[in-house]
Design an enzyme around this catalytic site. Structure first.
Site, PDB file in Angstrom:
ATOM      1  N   CYS A   1       0.751  -1.055   0.070  1.00 49.42           N
ATOM      2  CA  CYS A   1      -0.136   0.163   0.126  1.00 49.42           C
ATOM      3  C   CYS A   1       0.834   1.119   0.195  1.00 49.42           C
ATOM      4  O   CYS A   1       0.492   2.233  -0.542  1.00 49.42           O
ATOM      5  CB  CYS A   1      -0.934   0.157   1.378  1.00 49.42           C
ATOM      6  SG  CYS A   1      -2.194  -1.392   1.176  1.00 49.42           S
ATOM      7  N   THR A   2       1.995   1.217   0.497  1.00 53.51           N
ATOM      8  CA  THR A   2       2.822   2.241   0.632  1.00 53.51           C
ATOM      9  C   THR A   2       3.277   2.619  -0.657  1.00 53.51           C
ATOM     10  O   THR A   2       3.354   3.853  -1.204  1.00 53.51           O
ATOM     11  CB  THR A   2       4.206   2.113   1.565  1.00 53.51           C
ATOM     12  OG1 THR A   2       3.734   1.986   2.883  1.00 53.51           O
ATOM     13  CG2 THR A   2       4.975   3.115   1.664  1.00 53.51           C
TER      14      THR A   2
END
Length: 217
Positions: free
Chosen positions: A45-46
């Site tokens: 997700c980062t």
């Protein structure tokens, strides 16, 4: 209730990393991309948030707002944004919705109504909060795609799909497989040859139901 293409998306009020919003009001007259995440400080997700941040000028060119959602609180979001900015080497200019109570995840049918976050929860407890929703200015859902946690989303494809939707909806056409901006489009079967000639000029008939043309600038 399932959320389907052409449904008006749920309206809601929520806190975000940039303050409170009312979703339909926030959308306004723009196209909107809502992309969801199961937890802050997760590796895939980062990288995804970083990819979206790097495309900020591309979203602006298309009159499109982007907004993230993650199943954590505002303070965690603000801390996580520092990591995302560092990773992507750019500012994260879009808001991230706080959804600790799972209200939005349930409204958008990413989690069942009875879902809850257990103590000591992990991203696996909200693994299905991994969807992208493209929403039109009419507040209707135009496209959705869902990825597993271990496969990063291709935001080049999200951008291509947005171009296709804006072209198809704006010009009264359809787009073929693998279409990109500037390539031939499909004339809908409901348009007669006479009307197609008047509207588009020259076109190629491959089958009676498959006709292609090049849009004029």
């Amino acid at each position: 209730m399932s959320l389907r293409i052409n449904d008006v998306v749920p309206d809601f009020e929520a806190e975000t990393s940039q303050g409170p919003i009312s979703f339909h009001e926030w959308i306004g007259d723009s196209w909107t991309i809502l992309f969801s995440h199961p937890k802050d400080f997760t590796p895939v997700c980062t990288t995804e948030f970083g990819a979206v941040a790097k495309l900020s000028e591309e979203w602006k060119k298309r009159g499109t707002k982007v907004i993230g959602i993650s199943v954590d609180g505002v303070e965690d979001h603000k801390k996580w944004i520092n990591d995302i900015s560092s990773y992507a080497s750019c500012e994260v200019g879009f808001p991230i919705i706080a959804d600790e109570g799972l209200k939005v995840a349930k409204l958008f049918d990413m989690l069942p109504a009875e879902a809850y976050l257990p103590d000591g929860r992990t991203p696996a407890d909200s693994a299905t909060v991994r969807s992208v929703f493209i929403i039109g200015p009419d507040k209707q859902l135009k496209l959705t795609m869902t990825y597993p946690m271990n496969v990063g989303r291709n935001f080049g494809e999200v951008l291509r799909a947005l171009d296709a939707l804006q072209t198809a909806n704006g010009k009264g056409v359809a787009t073929p497989a693998d279409w990109t901006t500037g390539e031939d489009v499909i004339i809908p079967p409901t348009v007669s040859n006479e009307d197609a000639k008047a509207k588009f000029g020259e076109f190629e008939t491959i089958f009676p139901y498959l006709r292609k043309t090049r849009l004029k600038d």
